[in-house]
Design a protein around this motif. Structure first.
Motif, PDB file in Angstrom:
ATOM      1  N   THR A 165       0.935  -1.274  -0.503  1.00 32.05           N
ATOM      2  CA  THR A 165       0.001   0.418  -0.118  1.00 32.05           C
ATOM      3  C   THR A 165       0.749   1.370  -0.104  1.00 32.05           C
ATOM      4  O   THR A 165       0.199   1.969  -1.021  1.00 32.05           O
ATOM      5  N   VAL A 192       0.950   3.955  -2.203  1.00 34.99           N
ATOM      6  CA  VAL A 192      -0.061   5.074  -2.178  1.00 34.99           C
ATOM      7  C   VAL A 192       1.781   6.208  -2.315  1.00 34.99           C
ATOM      8  O   VAL A 192       1.175   7.663  -2.732  1.00 34.99           O
ATOM      9  N   ASN A 193       2.548   5.895  -1.732  1.00 38.53           N
ATOM     10  CA  ASN A 193       3.697   6.808  -1.727  1.00 38.53           C
ATOM     11  C   ASN A 193       4.274   7.259  -2.746  1.00 38.53           C
ATOM     12  O   ASN A 193       4.181   8.317  -3.882  1.00 38.53           O
ATOM     13  N   THR A 242       1.555   7.821  -5.706  1.00 40.25           N
ATOM     14  CA  THR A 242       1.544   9.611  -5.661  1.00 40.25           C
ATOM     15  C   THR A 242       2.043  10.455  -6.351  1.00 40.25           C
ATOM     16  O   THR A 242       2.273  11.892  -6.533  1.00 40.25           O
TER      17      THR A 242
END
Length: 318
Positions: A200, A204-205, A208
């Protein structure tokens, strides 16, 4: 690997980097190509940094940002290529757990800083073209320095957020990484504990970051292009577009493979390695030729500095 008695399990203390191929002939080919590209990357980017530093006429925001980009490029390649070159002719191809995490951290540190920096360069072009009369006021020396420092801080925060979930994973075998450097996704596949948080964080990191920076660049250029199209002079439009074309190409080469890699965690290892070669090795090698060595001011500065060196040698010999 070593055994911990209190948990009765095997804890991985080192990993094996399988690299790009087990074929000896291909390994020789990859070694020659990687070495040539790495040496050219270091030489070209160092030449740009030295030229901009020594020529006071290039002490402007745009060239200050180009200088920092060149330093980021040569640092980004240095994180992975030297060990990869050594592994081509190494029998063990091992890397300790701590070195693996360090490589992962610095890979995302420099890569994240470069993402932010390319967005910063897009903003610089936006101010220069859309607000030319206020450019020197907005992009003064203090602001430029602060913006560059912020890109490095942003890269550090990104790398820290990427490394922590990976460090917390448990590795008890196997320990073979199907890649030529340590990254979060191939490492998570070797973990024997839950990888939900790690995957995750990776999605996400990194996802994004790359997508967010790309959107910033895209929006900046929407305003830039709309402004350029309003210029009545064809020569003026051509000059404005020429200053942005190189940056757009650099952005496409870096962000394209990065977005595809980190927004698709199920990508195959072959595709993953190919894409990483592109943004980790090919792009830093091409950037100096795309962005700086075709620039007339940079070329004139290099010729002028080269002429000074030749003159000083002639005086010394006489």
């Amino acid at each position: 690997m070593e055994r911990t008695s209190f948990r009765n399990e095997t804890r991985v203390t080192h990993f094996v980097l399988l690299g790009l191929s087990s074929n000896p002939n291909l390994q020789i080919l990859f070694f020659v190509v990687f070495l040539a590209m790495y040496l050219l990357t270091i030489a070209a980017n160092l030449l740009i940094v030295v030229t901009i530093y020594l020529d006071s006429q290039l002490h402007t925001p745009m060239y200050f940002f180009i200088c920092n980009l060149s330093f980021l490029d040569l640092s980004f390649s240095t994180v992975t290529i030297p060990r990869s070159l050594a592994n081509f002719f190494s029998q063990s191809k091992t890397i300790s757990f701590s070195d693996c995490i360090a490589q992962l951290f610095f890979f995302h540190f420099i890569g994240g800083a470069e993402c932010f920096h390319l967005s910063l360069m897009a903003y610089d072009r936006y101010v220069a073209i859309c607000n030319p009369l206020r450019y020197t006021t907005i992009m003064n020396r203090q602001v430029c320095l602060l913006l560059v420092v912020s890109t490095w801080v942003g890269g550090f925060v990104h790398a820290f957020a990427q490394a922590i979930p990976t460090v917390q994973l448990s590795f008890c075998g196997p320990n073979e990484i199907d890649h030529y450097f340590c990254d979060a996704h191939p490492l998570s596949l070797l973990a024997c504990s839950s990888t939900f948080m790690s995957k995750t964080a990776d999605l996400v990191n990194s996802g994004t970051l790359t997508l967010g920076c790309f959107i910033v660049v895209f929006i900046s250029y929407v305003y830039i292009i709309s402004t350029v199209l309003k210029i009545h002079s064809a020569e003026g439009r051509k000059k404005a577009f020429s200053t942005c074309a190189s940056h757009l190409l650099v952005v496409a080469l870096f962000f394209g493979p990065s977005v595809f890699t980190y927004l698709r965690p199920s990508v195959t290892f072959a595709a993953d390695k190919l894409l990483s070669i592109f943004y980790n090795i090919v792009t830093p090698w091409l950037n100096p030729f795309i962005y700086s060595l075709r620039n007339e001011k940079v070329k004139k500065s290099m010729k002028k500095l080269g002429g000074r060196k030749v003159s000083s040698l002639d005086i010394f010999q006489n």
